[in-house]
Design an enzyme around this catalytic site. Structure first.
Site, PDB file in Angstrom:
ATOM      1  N   HIS A 529      51.125  14.842  51.242  1.00 33.49           N
ATOM      2  CA  HIS A 529      51.334  14.087  50.016  1.00 33.49           C
ATOM      3  C   HIS A 529      50.022  13.504  49.473  1.00 33.49           C
ATOM      4  O   HIS A 529      49.514  13.954  48.450  1.00 33.49           O
ATOM      5  CB  HIS A 529      52.352  12.966  50.262  1.00 33.49           C
ATOM      6  CG  HIS A 529      52.670  12.164  49.050  1.00 33.49           C
ATOM      7  ND1 HIS A 529      53.141  10.871  49.113  1.00 33.49           N
ATOM      8  CD2 HIS A 529      52.581  12.453  47.729  1.00 33.49           C
ATOM      9  CE1 HIS A 529      53.334  10.407  47.896  1.00 33.49           C
ATOM     10  NE2 HIS A 529      52.992  11.338  47.036  1.00 33.49           N
ATOM     11  N   HIS A 534      47.401  13.915  45.602  1.00 34.61           N
ATOM     12  CA  HIS A 534      46.716  12.795  44.935  1.00 34.61           C
ATOM     13  C   HIS A 534      45.189  12.896  45.035  1.00 34.61           C
ATOM     14  O   HIS A 534      44.482  12.887  44.022  1.00 34.61           O
ATOM     15  CB  HIS A 534      47.160  11.476  45.567  1.00 34.61           C
ATOM     16  CG  HIS A 534      48.522  11.033  45.157  1.00 34.61           C
ATOM     17  ND1 HIS A 534      48.753  10.080  44.202  1.00 34.61           N
ATOM     18  CD2 HIS A 534      49.760  11.410  45.599  1.00 34.61           C
ATOM     19  CE1 HIS A 534      50.053   9.883  44.047  1.00 34.61           C
ATOM     20  NE2 HIS A 534      50.688  10.688  44.899  1.00 34.61           N
ATOM     21  N   HIS A 720      53.458  18.443  44.106  1.00 35.52           N
ATOM     22  CA  HIS A 720      53.653  17.004  44.271  1.00 35.52           C
ATOM     23  C   HIS A 720      55.132  16.645  44.219  1.00 35.52           C
ATOM     24  O   HIS A 720      55.608  15.821  45.014  1.00 35.52           O
ATOM     25  CB  HIS A 720      52.890  16.220  43.204  1.00 35.52           C
ATOM     26  CG  HIS A 720      53.093  14.742  43.316  1.00 35.52           C
ATOM     27  ND1 HIS A 720      53.946  14.049  42.491  1.00 35.52           N
ATOM     28  CD2 HIS A 720      52.589  13.826  44.191  1.00 35.52           C
ATOM     29  CE1 HIS A 720      53.953  12.771  42.834  1.00 35.52           C
ATOM     30  NE2 HIS A 720      53.134  12.605  43.849  1.00 35.52           N
ATOM     31  N   ASN A 724      57.123  14.596  47.156  1.00 36.95           N
ATOM     32  CA  ASN A 724      57.242  13.180  46.806  1.00 36.95           C
ATOM     33  C   ASN A 724      58.676  12.724  46.592  1.00 36.95           C
ATOM     34  O   ASN A 724      59.115  11.726  47.173  1.00 36.95           O
ATOM     35  CB  ASN A 724      56.432  12.861  45.550  1.00 36.95           C
ATOM     36  CG  ASN A 724      56.484  11.380  45.206  1.00 36.95           C
ATOM     37  OD1 ASN A 724      55.877  10.548  45.878  1.00 36.95           O
ATOM     38  ND2 ASN A 724      57.238  11.034  44.175  1.00 36.95           N
ATOM     39  N   ILE A 868      53.115   9.009  40.138  1.00 36.53           N
ATOM     40  CA  ILE A 868      53.718   8.011  41.012  1.00 36.53           C
ATOM     41  C   ILE A 868      53.412   8.384  42.442  1.00 36.53           C
ATOM     42  O   ILE A 868      53.108   9.558  42.721  1.00 36.53           O
ATOM     43  CB  ILE A 868      55.248   7.903  40.808  1.00 36.53           C
ATOM     44  CG1 ILE A 868      55.825   6.718  41.561  1.00 36.53           C
ATOM     45  CG2 ILE A 868      55.922   9.195  41.208  1.00 36.53           C
ATOM     46  CD1 ILE A 868      55.341   5.393  41.143  1.00 36.53           C
TER      47      ILE A 868
END
Length: 868
Positions: A529, A534, A720, A724, A868
């Site tokens: 993740h 990110h 993602h 997520n 997010i």
């Protein structure tokens, strides 16, 4: 009356325009970062009181903007001055408010403006804007109408405008045309270059709130060296390589000159939240959770007069969703009234902490305990891209034997063949029916450090699984390894646990599976993740803003996939992955969490982020031109791969069609100066520690460009989403996805073993995440698993006017239609009872790659970006 002269109107013509903007929002990013400095509750009350008054204030704001507070100068795209730059028109001020403007969004205001125009000026292609007021505002768009021989020109702005004195150069915006650098109208070329230079800055000084500067730095702000709680600098070294983040330029700490002092996180102003949108409340919820709610929860949980610090049994865990935890009577009055936390804290006067029921137990209450569901979540859970084909036996390690000894697996053929349904290990290997979930190499180098932490007792795990005739997986054996007492170089001390359904052996097997999931949870959060979506995306976002003009076709292609990423990453550094942050509190590696991700980054490969390449590398697919998507899956019913390949192909087809509009040949790619500078910088500065790796695309061909852009879009959107938005649906039930292990499996003859014999539930709960850390984990993943009301999903744009190129718009429409078709296919697959991995024993359909979603905790939806 004006006359037509040479295709243009003579003097006296007026160009009418509309300026759309939003007033400064009281919930902008910098207001949020100040929460907690001077009394959280009072500050929060003040902020939300202002929000309630916002509607009434719009009337006053509309009046304030009209008059001589905002000026614009048009810039010609067709007529140059003596220096070769486009002519700049006379200053013009916004005029009256237009309350009935038909396309206004929430809190937007529209104003009329008109410009004197003559034939000598030509066609506008840009404009300067000045704000003479104290407060900034958010400029949404400018529309020019009835331009002689041209029609309407759209300017999509979406940028904060501060007082003109805060800028060294006037703010400029370009029409939403698309040009390669070599095709830019000559009068606009220098403006294009100057704007990029402004965005790059000079690499010095501390960044200020109003800045729009994108620059690189290492992760040197996670620790607190001056408080005796340092963390290693990540990036810029062989030992700790890392992707770069946006540079802030804060002062260095007293005890470590390589580390920045903690404090406000700089985010380029246009990357900030702050439009009074749902995501504001989500982000504010995370900050409030970290700074205000969790400390209060901790004091409540450890005050035994209120609640036990341990779960008593599985029903006690389920009470988090079905009855809640009674809190002190003054608890709610002490926390900020954040809408993002409304699902957690009921306001009915009962002061009860209650979480939404996780999807994994919404239909079946106890099926999470089955071996079939344990194995299904390996390929259809929240971390479905780690399992790989077992291609040699016994499994080997890539760890240096001089440092870590012989890490070869101790699992034997005989142990596996007990549950191989009459098949030998060699036959299963040849038939590609054995798979491994291997966390040995990721965890073992850190195990001694992790196990020195107060509550951590962990193994490095290997799990071998078998593909059954019905296409489901079943676990065959789990290997649990811990460091040798005499030193890491002596290799691990390992034990192998086999499946069992009865007696004490079944409890030991359940505990072994828990240790595997704790490894999986930590690896998922830190690597699958955080690192692989990110962190690795931020350098591309920085490079795109620094080197690709807003006029560039690749900027227009990629920019939606960076929306809010830099901002959420900044907040993560401040509240989630920092020293003592939420991740360190609630996940196994603790203070070594992000350092571990640095070790894994050493083996990160950009091109392997492409789903087909990833599947092939893990041995889960082979190239086959006759198969769908050119790949034959080893596990045909592999939900993540089956749905993902459809999304991947749709992305790549869209990118290919779009890129072909602007690059007819490989030479065009090579001669694009901005494109080459973008790629060089993304590799050599953004991923500087891996810049010499041979696998980087060279950006010399159209295929290089298509592949690279497809990987960026896939990573930011579908990848993602897959890792997520299932966090709470699967992990919200801590029994199903524990994040901590607190003790090793008890040895026979010990009091802990006797407890294990007497009570499976007590033994399990004493091993996994305790109550407070469970509340920390659930609180944050419940927020992170939600979609904001203003989310923009794959195949959508925030404005239909993102380009004037009709061919690009038509191609994008086809992309959206294809994604809708894929949604229908996913729904059909989930309804097919022969595909047992689609729903599993818990009867939870796999929808994480279903493109669209409603607001909230939905277990589906692919946003354009990592927001997010």
């Amino acid at each position: 009356m004006s006359r037509l002269i040479g295709g243009f109107f003579d003097n006296g013509t007026k160009i009418k325009g509309t300026v759309v903007l939003m007033p400064k929002n009281v919930l902008d990013f910098n207001a949020l970062t100040s929460i907690g400095k001077g009394g959280v509750t009072e500050t929060a009350k003040n902020i939300f009181g202002q929000v309630l008054d916002a509607a009434g204030n719009l009337v006053d704001a509309a009046t304030a903007f009209a008059g001589r507070n905002i000026s614009l100068h048009l810039i010609s795209a067709t007529q140059a001055d003596a220096s070769g730059k486009g002519k700049v028109g006379e200053k013009t001020y916004v005029d009256k408010n237009l309350p009935t403007f038909p396309t206004l969004g929430d809190k937007q205001l529209a104003y009329s403006i008109s410009f004197d125009w003559d034939a000598k000026f030509g066609i506008p292609g840009a404009f300067y804007i000045k704000n003479y007021m104290t407060d900034e505002f958010f400029l949404v768009s400018v529309i020019l109408e009835d331009i002689p021989n041209h029609g309407t020109i759209q300017f999509v702005c979406n940028s904060w405008i501060y007082n003109f004195n805060k800028y060294e150069k006037d703010r400029i915006f370009f029409a939403n045309d698309t040009y390669l650098p070599s095709q830019t109208p000559a009068p606009l070329l220098k403006y294009r270059q100057e704007e990029l230079q402004t965005l790059r800055g000079n690499g010095t000084g501390k960044r200020q709130e109003q800045d729009r500067i994108y620059d690189y730095d290492v992760y040197n702000d996670l620790g607190k060296p001056d408080e005796g709680d340092p963390r290693p600098v990540l990036g810029g070294s062989i030992d700790h390589p890392y992707p770069r983040r946006v540079r802030t330029g804060r002062e260095r700490t007293r005890t470590d000159p390589d580390s920045e002092k903690p404090g406000a996180i700089y985010v380029p102003r246009d990357e900030n939240f702050g439009h009074l949108k749902s995501s504001d409340f989500i982000m504010y919820g995370i900050k409030s959770l970290s700074q205000d709610v969790l400390p209060l929860l901790k004091s409540a949980i450890f005050d035994l007069r209120i609640t036990s610090s341990e779960f008593k049994n599985f029903d006690d865990v389920r009470s988090l969703y079905e009855g809640g935890i009674k809190l002190p009577t003054d608890f709610l009055s002490q926390i900020s009234p954040v809408p993002a936390l409304k699902e957690l804290f009921r306001s009915d006067g009962e002061n009860v902490l209650q979480f939404p029921l996780p999807h994994v137990i919404q239909v079946k209450r106890s099926e999470w305990m089955t071996d079939e569901e344990f194995a299904r979540e390996v390929i259809a859970g929240v971390n479905p891209n780690v399992v790989r084909l077992l291609q040699e036996f016994p499994p080997k390690s890539s760890l240096d034997p001089s440092l870590y000894g012989d890490q070869t697996s101790t699992i034997t053929r005989e142990q596996l063949e007990i549950n191989l349904d009459g098949v030998t290990v060699d036959e299963a290997l040849a038939a590609k029916r054995l798979f491994i979930l291997d966390y040995q190499d990721a965890f073992f180098p850190y195990l001694r450090k992790i196990n020195s932490l107060p509550i951590a007792r962990a193994y490095a795990t290997r799990t071998i699984l078998f593909l059954k005739d019905d296409s489901t997986l079943k676990p065959l054996a789990i290997e649990l390894s811990k460091p040798h007492p005499g030193g890491d170089n002596l290799g691990p001390v390992s034990k192998v646990v086999l499946p069992a359904k009865d007696g004490v052996e079944s409890t030991i097997w359940l505990l072994a599976k828990a240790h595997v999931i704790v490894n999986d949870s930590g690896y998922h959060q830190l690597m699958s993740h955080w690192l692989n979506t990110h962190a690795v995306m931020e350098p591309f976002a920085i490079a795109t803003n620094r080197q690709l003009s807003v006029l560039h076709p690749i900027y227009k292609l990629l920019y939606p996939h960076y929306r809010d990423t830099i901002n959420i990453n900044g907040l993560a550094r401040q509240s989630l992955i920092n020293a003592g942050g939420i991740i360190e509190q609630s996940f196994l590696p603790g203070k070594y969490s992000i350092e571990m991700s640095s070790t894994v980054y050493k083996n990160w490969v950009f091109t392997d982020q492409a789903l087909p390449a990833d599947l092939i590398k893990r041995g889960l697919a082979t190239e086959d031109p006759s198969a769908p998507h050119g790949l034959r899956l080893v596990i045909e019913d592999y939900p993540y791969a089956v749905d993902g390949l459809e999304i991947w192909d749709a992305i790549k087809s869209w990118v290919k069609e779009y890129v072909s509009l602007y690059y007819p040949t490989d030479v065009a790619v090579q001669q694009d100066t901005e494109l080459q500078a973008w790629w060089k910088e993304a590799v050599e500065k953004g991923h500087a520690d891996l810049k010499d790796k041979p696998w980087w695309p060279k950006m010399k061909t159209i295929e290089d460009l298509i592949k690279s852009c497809s990987i960026i879009i896939w990573t930011a959107s579908a990848l993602h989403a897959a890792v997520n938005f299932g966090q709470y649906p699967y992990g919200g039930y801590i029994l199903n996805r524990p994040t901590l292990s607190r003790r090793f499996i008890p040895e026979e003859g010990t009091p802990e073993y006797d407890e294990l014999v007497n009570s499976t539930q007590t033994a399990y709960l004493q091993t996994i995440t305790p109550k407070y850390e469970t509340l920390v984990d659930l609180s944050v993943i419940e927020i992170l698993s939600r979609h904001a009301s203003d989310e923009i999903y794959l195949g959508q744009r925030d404005t239909p006017n993102w380009t004037t190129d009709n061919k690009a718009l038509e191609a994008f429409k086809r992309f959206g239609s294809k994604l809708s078709e894929i949604e229908s296919k996913i729904s059909a697959r989930n309804s097919d009872p022969s595909l047992r991995n689609r729903t599993g024993p818990v009867e939870l359909p796999y929808t994480l790659l279903h493109r669209s979603s409603e607001e909230g905790l939905t277990f589906k939806g692919i946003p354009n970006s990592i927001s997010i």
